[in-house]
Design an enzyme around this catalytic site. Structure first.
Site, PDB file in Angstrom:
ATOM      1  N   GLU A  89       4.979  -0.199   0.481  1.00 56.74           N
ATOM      2  CA  GLU A  89       4.295  -0.797   1.638  1.00 56.74           C
ATOM      3  C   GLU A  89       3.841  -2.218   1.249  1.00 56.74           C
ATOM      4  OE1 GLU A  89       1.755   1.892   3.828  1.00 56.74           O
ATOM      5  OE2 GLU A  89       0.263   0.312   4.124  1.00 56.74           O
ATOM      6  N   SER A 140      -2.737   1.019  -0.060  1.00 57.81           N
ATOM      7  CA  SER A 140      -1.669   1.930  -0.473  1.00 57.81           C
ATOM      8  C   SER A 140      -0.442   1.136  -0.901  1.00 57.81           C
ATOM      9  CB  SER A 140      -1.283   2.852   0.683  1.00 57.81           C
ATOM     10  OG  SER A 140      -2.355   3.732   0.928  1.00 57.81           O
ATOM     11  N   ARG A 163       4.558   0.555  10.430  1.00 60.65           N
ATOM     12  CA  ARG A 163       4.345  -0.533   9.456  1.00 60.65           C
ATOM     13  C   ARG A 163       5.414  -1.627   9.559  1.00 60.65           C
ATOM     14  NH1 ARG A 163       0.616   2.074   9.799  1.00 60.65           N
ATOM     15  NH2 ARG A 163      -0.553   3.188   8.219  1.00 60.65           N
TER      16      ARG A 163
HETATM   17  C1  FAD Z   1      -8.642  -1.537   0.530  1.00 63.86           C
HETATM   18  C2  FAD Z   1      -7.418  -1.686   1.398  1.00 63.86           C
HETATM   19  C3  FAD Z   1      -7.169  -0.759   2.395  1.00 63.86           C
HETATM   20  C4  FAD Z   1      -6.057  -0.908   3.234  1.00 63.86           C
HETATM   21  N1  FAD Z   1      -5.855   0.013   4.215  1.00 63.86           N
HETATM   22  C5  FAD Z   1      -4.806  -0.134   5.048  1.00 63.86           C
HETATM   23  C6  FAD Z   1      -4.612   0.790   6.115  1.00 63.86           C
HETATM   24  O1  FAD Z   1      -5.373   1.725   6.311  1.00 63.86           O
HETATM   25  N2  FAD Z   1      -3.539   0.599   6.929  1.00 63.86           N
HETATM   26  C7  FAD Z   1      -2.670  -0.443   6.770  1.00 63.86           C
HETATM   27  O2  FAD Z   1      -1.729  -0.569   7.558  1.00 63.86           O
HETATM   28  N3  FAD Z   1      -2.843  -1.341   5.774  1.00 63.86           N
HETATM   29  C8  FAD Z   1      -3.884  -1.213   4.908  1.00 63.86           C
HETATM   30  N4  FAD Z   1      -4.066  -2.112   3.888  1.00 63.86           N
HETATM   31  C9  FAD Z   1      -3.070  -3.180   3.670  1.00 63.86           C
HETATM   32  C10 FAD Z   1      -3.444  -4.519   4.353  1.00 63.86           C
HETATM   33  O3  FAD Z   1      -4.825  -4.650   4.496  1.00 63.86           O
HETATM   34  C11 FAD Z   1      -2.805  -4.650   5.699  1.00 63.86           C
HETATM   35  O4  FAD Z   1      -1.414  -4.535   5.573  1.00 63.86           O
HETATM   36  C12 FAD Z   1      -3.165  -5.995   6.363  1.00 63.86           C
HETATM   37  O5  FAD Z   1      -2.813  -5.914   7.722  1.00 63.86           O
HETATM   38  C13 FAD Z   1      -2.477  -7.203   5.728  1.00 63.86           C
HETATM   39  O6  FAD Z   1      -3.040  -8.370   6.306  1.00 63.86           O
HETATM   40  P1  FAD Z   1      -3.201  -9.724   5.494  1.00 63.86           P
HETATM   41  O7  FAD Z   1      -3.721 -10.739   6.426  1.00 63.86           O
HETATM   42  O8  FAD Z   1      -3.993  -9.522   4.255  1.00 63.86           O
HETATM   43  O9  FAD Z   1      -1.691 -10.054   5.145  1.00 63.86           O
HETATM   44  P2  FAD Z   1      -1.065 -10.570   3.739  1.00 63.86           P
HETATM   45  O10 FAD Z   1      -1.282  -9.524   2.700  1.00 63.86           O
HETATM   46  O11 FAD Z   1      -1.533 -11.938   3.430  1.00 63.86           O
HETATM   47  O12 FAD Z   1       0.462 -10.620   4.130  1.00 63.86           O
HETATM   48  C14 FAD Z   1       1.188  -9.441   4.413  1.00 63.86           C
HETATM   49  C15 FAD Z   1       2.513  -9.844   5.068  1.00 63.86           C
HETATM   50  O13 FAD Z   1       2.218 -10.390   6.359  1.00 63.86           O
HETATM   51  C16 FAD Z   1       2.792 -11.688   6.487  1.00 63.86           C
HETATM   52  N5  FAD Z   1       1.845 -12.478   7.297  1.00 63.86           N
HETATM   53  C17 FAD Z   1       0.509 -12.597   7.133  1.00 63.86           C
HETATM   54  N6  FAD Z   1      -0.023 -13.379   8.095  1.00 63.86           N
HETATM   55  C18 FAD Z   1       1.017 -13.776   8.881  1.00 63.86           C
HETATM   56  C19 FAD Z   1       1.133 -14.609  10.033  1.00 63.86           C
HETATM   57  N7  FAD Z   1       0.075 -15.197  10.589  1.00 63.86           N
HETATM   58  N8  FAD Z   1       2.380 -14.790  10.556  1.00 63.86           N
HETATM   59  C20 FAD Z   1       3.476 -14.200  10.026  1.00 63.86           C
HETATM   60  N9  FAD Z   1       3.429 -13.420   8.934  1.00 63.86           N
HETATM   61  C21 FAD Z   1       2.212 -13.198   8.370  1.00 63.86           C
HETATM   62  C22 FAD Z   1       2.898 -12.213   5.060  1.00 63.86           C
HETATM   63  O14 FAD Z   1       3.927 -13.190   4.952  1.00 63.86           O
HETATM   64  C23 FAD Z   1       3.238 -10.934   4.291  1.00 63.86           C
HETATM   65  O15 FAD Z   1       4.640 -10.686   4.332  1.00 63.86           O
HETATM   66  C24 FAD Z   1      -5.178  -2.002   3.048  1.00 63.86           C
HETATM   67  C25 FAD Z   1      -5.445  -2.943   2.047  1.00 63.86           C
HETATM   68  C26 FAD Z   1      -6.557  -2.794   1.234  1.00 63.86           C
HETATM   69  C27 FAD Z   1      -6.852  -3.838   0.197  1.00 63.86           C
END
Ligand code: FAD
Length: 310
Positions: free
Chosen positions: A305, A213, A161
């Site tokens: 996380e 999570s 992560r």
């Molecule tokens: C129902 C559900 C299930 C999930 N299951 C999992 C799972 O199984 N495994 C898992 O690892 N995660 C899981 N997650 C968490 C999440 O989906 C992941 O961490 C996902 O990869 C976050 O992506 P995001 O684009 O939404 O990032 P955001 O939530 O918008 O941002 C997360 C972080 O990434 C940074 N960021 C985003 N985009 C960029 C970019 N282009 N450049 C630099 N920094 C950036 C942001 O600044 C922030 O610090 C889950 C979430 C939900 C809602």
């Protein structure tokens, strides 16, 4: 046309449906936009936050008093078994692209929300797979130097992560990535993805706004030796042996507990859901309760996380 908006609510850009306004919001569709957006943020002397799909964020009720940039580069192309994907592409669009092109390697990500950029930043993973497994190259924009940088997988320093981008704490905006996949069977790839989606639907409280999570699972090597016997039967590989935090929270008797509009999900206790108009403070109160109760029962300090934005 100006792409910057002022005092924009972040509520609908957060999967949690929680959070106050951003002082500025800038949606970047191209690399040129990213560079122009950052110049603007600097000219306005604002602190910067990079927003992906908002699926891993708890945004403060006061919002973000600075410049939110959303890298919305949504493109994809294929050369043999390699694909080049914009960081703003959703994981579900990425998966549809792999199915269409019979490319195997991302099946583990079925049902994973968010964008490619967010997944690389946090080295998202599930079902023993991680985004790093397929990374060949990541292209990013360094906010300080205003230059584009390309890194191979080794240089991305992926860990559980985490990645170099997370360690640098928002110093670089991920703009695109090249993934190396393998040619496979259309039906097999599609079926494997659908299985993962079904698995999530059965076990996760997707009926409520949530951010997945809240806490990382606990590395077996970090668990107090004297307590390991109590949890040995639930150890799973993710991608190394861990104790599921959901189990620890359930054993601490916290399933279903609410504070304000937030609730520790009875279905999956590592999810704190927005059951009814929850505020960030409601969620924070439950995070603090979970941490203290799990520490009291198992002697383990849980690590968040979810990323806090304020
Ligand atoms: C129902 C559900 C299930 C999930 N299951 C999992 C799972 O199984 N495994 C898992 O690892 N995660 C899981 N997650 C968490 C999440 O989906 C992941 O961490 C996902 O990869 C976050 O992506 P995001 O684009 O939404 O990032 P955001 O939530 O918008 O941002 C997360 C972080 O990434 C940074 N960021 C985003 N985009 C960029 C970019 N282009 N450049 C630099 N920094 C950036 C942001 O600044 C922030 O610090 C889950 C979430 C939900 C809602």
């Amino acid at each position: 046309m100006t792409k910057v908006k002022e005092n924009i609510s972040l509520l609908n850009l957060s999967n949690y449906k929680i959070g106050g306004p951003a002082r500025f919001l800038f949606v970047a569709k191209t690399e040129q936009d990213i560079s122009a957006g950052i110049k603007l943020a600097k000219a306005k002397r604002q602190k910067i936050f990079i927003l992906g799909g908002g699926t891993n964020l708890l945004i403060s009720d006061k919002g973000f008093p600075g410049f939110v940039i959303k890298p919305d580069l949504d493109f994809r192309s294929k050369k043999g078994e390699k694909i080049n994907i914009g960081a703003g592409t959703s994981i579900s669009d990425l998966l549809n692209f792999t199915v269409k092109n019979k490319l195997s390697g991302f099946e583990w990500a079925g049902g994973l929300p968010g964008t490619v950029g967010g997944a690389i930043y946090g080295n998202a993973g599930a079902f023993a797979g991680e985004i790093k497994d397929s990374v060949e190259l990541v292209r990013s924009f360094n906010i300080k130097t205003e230059k584009f940088v390309e890194r191979d997988k080794e240089e991305c320093n992926f860990e559980y992560r985490s990645s170099i981008f997370k360690k640098k704490r928002g110093e670089e905006i991920i703009v695109s990535a090249v993934f190396k996949l393998a040619l496979g069977s259309h039906e097999k790839i599609k079926t494997a993805i659908l299985e993962k989606i079904k698995h999530r639907e059965e076990r996760q409280p997707l009926e409520y706004p949530n951010v997945g999570s809240i806490f990382k699972n606990v590395d077996v090597r970090k668990f107090p030796k004297g307590k390991l016997g109590e949890v040995a039967h639930v150890v799973k590989k993710d991608p190394f042996p861990v104790i599921p935090t959901a189990y620890l929270i359930a054993e601490a008797g916290l399933k279903g507990i609410s504070f304000g509009g937030a609730m520790i999900s009875p279905k999956h206790p590592n999810f704190i859901v927005n059951a009814e108009n929850a505020t960030a403070n409601d969620v924070l109160a439950l995070i603090s309760l979970v941490k203290s109760e799990v520490k009291r029962k198992f002697g383990v300090i849980l690590e968040e996380e979810v990323q806090m934005v304020s």
